[in-house]
Structures are given as C-alpha cells and as structure tokens.
Design a protein around this motif. Structure first.
Motif: not given
Length: 342
Positions: A149-160
């Motif tokens: 995993f190379a993303g951010g901790r809150f990538d999961w939190l989006t309008p979608y």
C-alpha cells in the motif's frame, strides 16, 4: 486432475462475504430501524426476532476475513493498511452492538434506554463503516511496484464512499424491514411494511446512483461495462445486462409481495436485489482482488498451503451451513410480545 486452488479459494471467500452481507445485513437493518419503533415493547419483539441467529450470522465475516488472511496474504497486507480506520470502526461498532444486545436483553430495566441507543448506534456505525470499506475498495488501492500500500491513511473517505455508505444503510434497512414483515405480527408487522416501501424506494434510487457513479470511479470499470470514453460497446454491455435485470426482478418481487401482503416474498426480493449488486461488483473487478493492480492469483498463498487449508474448509463449511439451516428451521415461526417464537 489438478485443482485450480486460487480460484476455488476466491470463490469460497466471495461466497462467505455474500452470506455475511445477506444474513448479518438484516439483523443490522433491524438495529438501524430501532429508532422508528412505536414502543419499547416493539423493540423487544424486533430484538427477539434476531436473537437466535444474529451471532451465527457473523460467523461468515470471520470465515471471509480469516480466509483472506490465510489464502491471499498479499491482498490482506495491501488492503488492511488502506482500510484500517473504517475496519477498526466497524469492529468496535460490532462489539458495542453485541454488548448492547446482551445487556438490553438481560440487564436491569434502568439501563434499558441506554442500551437501546447503543444497539442502534452500533448497528448504524457498523453499516456506515462497511460502506466506507466497500467504497474504498471500489475506488481502488494505491500500490507500489512491490504490491504494498502506497496511498494515504484517509484515501477511503471521499464523496463516492459517503454515497456508498448511505446506500448500504438504506439496503440493510430494507433487509431488516422485510425480515420483520416475515417474522412479526399486528402493528409492528404493518409498520414494517411502511418501512419496506420507504427503504425499498431509497435503495433503488441509491443503487442507481452508485451504479452510475461507479462508472466514473475508474476507467477499467467503465470499460468492463462497455463504456469507452463517449462510445458505448453493445457487445460488452449486452452479456452483462442480465445483472441489472436481476436487480429489477428483485425490486418487482419486493413490490408485488408488498401489494399482495405476502410475508416471505419481500424478504426474497430484497435478497435478489443485493445479489444483483454483488454480482455487478464481482464482474467489475474480476480477476482483481486488490483493485486494480493485483489479481487473486498474484495474491495467493502456495498451492500446498491452499490445499491443506481446503481440507479443513471442506469439513468446516458443511458444518456452518448445517448449523445455520438448522437454527433458521427451528426458529421459523413468528415472534410476538406475549409468547416469543411460535
């Protein structure tokens, strides 16, 4: 004859997740509907309707999560850091919900109001967290060249993901309401029919909205469904059109069951709606197990490990299925405030 062990295990985990969503979905839905009950006595009946089955329903979550860890460790290692926050939120909410269930059922009357709120909050929070996990999964997980995993901790939190979470709350409320139609009588039964109409309409609208939004989340999903930029490939779309058609059939069964005042058909219709959504997701991702850069074969354990674990699952899975079927058969009747199951 050589067995395709990674494919078999992918199927086992897919079935476990589907069973969890369908079965634990309706008892989470009952908790979501708790604030709308007409009286504490109605809440008692609602809780009694799921009391024999709710903990067994969560067995499928253990099987799915444990199976992912054991059979696809590279996928587990990539997904967990990406979704730690909503997964921990879900687990804490499920713990709160379980504690609230037992204390409300057996605790002192003075604390009943507190545990009533805790049960509803735990159910809603767990559902929202599952929506965030699902939405974050659909968006895709950012991986480096080594598959980490190379993303951010809150990538999961989006309008979608918020849209997906709201849709899942509506869907679980639909499952819970149709379960109450099947299992209850009198005023609560009538109230459950009203909840089903409202939840059914909301679920249909949210399913359509999420389906359209998903086409814009990642170009691979749109391409899989025949949308390539501004062009529509009928050859790709037509074979998959049976999946949304299945969802429409589920909604029709739900509506006809409500109109004809059937007790079991609305519940079956809600199941079919969820099945169509699940199949749609499976078609969109396969063969990826970590969207969109890791297939289930790349993530799988060695064949000797998969074969060894498969022997255990071939013993365990029939036992789980048999126990589940037996419990639902024993408690197949209606629930009332006076005599419980009858």
């Amino acid at each position: 004859m050589n067995l395709d062990l990674p494919l078999i295990w992918a199927g086992i985990i897919a079935v476990a997740v589907l069973m969890y969503v369908l079965l634990d979905g309706f008892d989470l839905g009952v908790g979501i509907l708790f604030p709308f009950a007409g009286s504490p006595q109605e809440r008692d009946v609602m809780m009694d309707s799921v009391a024999p089955v709710w903990d067994g329903n969560e067995t499928w979550l253990v099987l799915g999560g444990g199976g992912l860890f054991a059979a696809f460790p590279y996928a587990y290692a990539a997904l967990m850091p990406a979704l730690y926050v909503p997964i921990l939120m879900m687990l804490m909410a499920l713990i709160l919900r379980g504690v609230a269930f037992e204390f409300r059922l057996r605790g002192r009357r003075r604390g009943k109001a507190f545990w009533t709120v805790a049960f509803a909050v735990g159910s809603i929070t767990a559902t929202v967290a599952q929506g965030f996990v699902l939405g974050g999964f659909i968006q895709g997980i950012t991986l480096d060249e080594a598959g980490r995993f190379a993303g951010g901790r809150f990538d999961w939190l989006t309008p979608y993901t918020v849209l997906v979470a709201v849709g899942l709350v509506a869907g679980y409320a639909l499952l819970g309401a149709t379960w109450l139609i099947w299992k209850t009588e009198d005023e609560l039964h009538g109230r459950a029919r009203l909840w089903t109409w409202a939840a059914g309409a909301t679920t249909a609208a949210m399913l359509a909205a999420v389906s359209v939004a998903t086409l814009f989340v990642h170009p691979r999903i749109a391409l899989r469904w025949g949308f390539d930029g501004g062009a529509l490939d009928i050859g790709r779309l037509l074979p998959l059109s049976a999946i949304p058609l299945l969802g429409a059939v589920g909604l029709a069964v739900l509506a006809v069951g409500l109109v004809r005042r059937s007790h079991g058909w609305p519940f079956l219709g809600a199941f079919v709606v969820f099945l169509s959504g699940y199949l749609g997701l499976a078609v969109s991702f396969f063969p990826n197990i970590v969207p969109y850069d890791m297939s289930f074969r790349e993530a799988a354990s060695a064949d000797n490990a998969l074969g060894f674990m498969l022997v255990g699952v071939l013993i365990l899975l029939p036992a789980i299925l048999g126990y589940t079927a037996w419990v639902y058969w024993v408690f197949r009747g209606k629930v009332s405030a006076d005599v419980g199951y009858h």
